[in-house]
Design a protein around this motif. Structure first.
Motif: not given
Length: 300
Positions: A124, A149, A151, A156-157, A230, A247-248, A257, A260, A263
């Motif tokens: 990351e 993010p 972590y 993840l939105s 995404s 994101q999933s 992840y 993340w 993005w």
């Protein structure tokens, strides 16, 4: 492409060197642009940790050197001790009153290790720093910051408001020439359902991601070969656009992840692209272990 396992980033900061150095070494400033928690008492203590820091349940940094324009830390991430160095200098080629910030970090995993999900929290670090430095630039310019993010989360939105009309934002997300400019990443895009989206271009990634949803002016969803997706959606109001993204497809038992924070650093760049009247990318160099040199473009 770097020949070692060191990350090197060079970015333009919209403030003179002394102001940038102060933002790098003040605990309250760090809590605004870098991490959930931070404590600083140089030359002995410089710590940051929290949900928005890789391997951040507790601080793992110690000071190696603290100067007037540079700072060097040991930071243990995922059981590996790395060295982080910040250097601030005059930006002789840029605008008056700007500075160049150089960040290096040793002992990062390779690009191949990150893609194979074998890198752990060290995977990351590149995207963590690109987002952090983008937020530092906005902090220095007194702009709203991009969300960091979590972590530790599996959801993840997020969403941001961009000061631009929805069609302009949509075009900048789906037209390759726009994406190359604001992201600094070379991409090839086929903007329709079933079309490909390739980071580095089709020569580097012939298969690319595929659009499984594409509604012009409003929303789109990309699916990776491994099932990761995404999605983003636009909603306009008063000449501005709310960008909501999800994101999933991750393993909920194995955070963090990869990608993340990447993005989110892209969202920071997208906001700047639309909102700054005399926009220029902040990036002078992104040099990461194993990442093909042709991945990045500097045509601002």
């Amino acid at each position: 492409m770097t020949e070692s396992n060191d990350l090197r980033l060079i970015a333009v900061m919209p403030a003179p060197p002394a102001t940038v150095h102060a933002a790098l070494t003040d605990a309250a400033a760090l809590r605004a642009w870098l991490a959930e928690h931070a404590e600083v008492a140089l030359p002995d203590r410089y710590e940051f940790w929290g949900r928005d820091t890789p391997d951040g349940a507790e601080p793992h940094q110690r000071v190696l050197h603290a100067g007037e324009r540079d700072l060097r830390l040991a930071w243990t991430v995922g059981g590996v001790e790395t060295t982080v160095e910040f250097t601030v200098a005059e930006d002789d080629a840029g605008d008056a009153g700007s500075a160049l910030l150089t960040l290096t970090q040793s002992d990062l995993p390779t690009f191949e290790e990150i893609l194979s999900d074998k890198a752990g929290p060290r995977g990351e670090l590149q995207t963590f720093w690109t987002l952090a430095i983008a937020n530092l630039a906005d902090y220095l310019a007194d702009r709203d910051l991009t969300p960091r993010p979590d972590y530790t989360a599996t959801d993840l939105s997020g969403s941001v408001v961009i000061d631009a009309a929805p069609q302009a934002v949509f075009d900048s997300l789906t037209q390759a020439e726009h994406v190359r400019r604001w992201s600094g990443v070379h991409v090839d895009i086929e903007p329709y359902v079933g079309g490909r989206y390739a980071m580095g271009g089709f020569d580097v990634d012939p298969g690319g991601m595929k659009y499984v949803e594409f509604e012009p002016g409003r929303k789109a969803t990309l699916r990776f070969a491994d099932g990761f997706t995404s999605s983003w959606e636009l909603e306009g109001s008063d000449g501005k656009t709310r960008l909501t993204f999800v994101q999933s497809g991750f393993d909920p038992e194995n955070p963090p992840y990869a990608g993340w924070a990447g993005w989110l650093s892209g969202v920071a760049a997208l906001r700047r692209y639309h909102e700054l009247p005399q926009w220029r990318s902040i990036w002078r160099l992104i040099d990461a272990p194993g990442v093909p040199a042709e991945m990045f473009v500097y045509d601002a």
